[in-house]
Design an enzyme around this catalytic site. Structure first.
Site, mmCIF file in Angstrom:
data_model
loop_
_atom_site.group_PDB
_atom_site.id
_atom_site.type_symbol
_atom_site.label_atom_id
_atom_site.label_comp_id
_atom_site.label_asym_id
_atom_site.label_seq_id
_atom_site.Cartn_x
_atom_site.Cartn_y
_atom_site.Cartn_z
ATOM 1 N N GLY A 24 1.225 -1.265 0.141
ATOM 2 C CA GLY A 24 0.185 0.256 0.210
ATOM 3 C C GLY A 24 1.115 1.844 -0.014
ATOM 4 C CE1 TYR A 156 17.930 -3.796 8.663
ATOM 5 C CE2 TYR A 156 18.245 -1.774 7.552
ATOM 6 C CZ TYR A 156 17.646 -2.630 8.435
ATOM 7 O OH TYR A 156 15.778 -2.907 8.101
#
Length: 173
Positions: A24, A156
């Protein structure tokens, strides 16, 4: 010159159905728009139906493509199964799953509660597992091949980073 010049050919995804969790907003929304421009049918999910429906309406108006917005908490396997059922009803099949749903608390790790850590891991890792498992079982039962799963990760996950330890752990998983 169109938005897709230099990348995939126009119509490259015609007739394909792509399911994006966390579709969304942000990266999910951007990817979805591009897939629609290439001719795909799109299914977007997240926990917030109002946001999804607004995005679906916007993307359909901009691209002329078909978007199905379905509320789904990827931590809940039965909700994932419902997404598959509703998508197959509308589009006949699902060709690609993009595990994009994510959550994070930007905080020093020592300040996080165990519940905060669990929430992020449950959305990112368990959610990807739930979607991949449920859709994989569906594809096997339907004897469907040539399907794709793409998991959205971040650097990361390998290098680590301050303030995002739960997300790094989940994405590495």
């Amino acid at each position: 010159m169109s938005y897709t010049d230099g990348m995939l050919k126009d119509g490259a995804l015609k007739g394909r159905t792509i399911l994006i969790t966390g579709g969304g907003t942000g990266l999910g929304k951007s990817m979805g728009k591009y897939f629609l421009q290439l001719g795909a049918n799109l299914v977007i999910t997240s926990r917030k139906l109002e946001v999804l429906q607004k995005t679906a309406d916007e993307l359909m108006a901009e691209t002329g493509g078909q978007v199905l917005a379905l509320q789904c908490d990827v931590r809940k396997y039965n909700e994932v199964e419902n997404v598959i059922t509703e998508t197959v009803k509308k589009f006949g099949s699902i060709d690609t799953l993009i595990n994009n749903a994510a959550g994070n608390f930007i905080s020093p790790t020592e300040r996080l509660s165990n519940r905060a850590f669990d929430t992020v891991v449950d959305i990112v890792l368990r959610g990807s597992y739930n979607c991949t498992l449920a859709l994989g079982k569906h594809w096997i039962a339907a004897k469907q091949t040539n399907k794709t799963v793409l998991n959205i990760v971040t650097t990361y996950a390998w290098t680590g980073s301050a303030f995002v330890v739960p997300s790094a752990c989940a994405k590495a998983g």
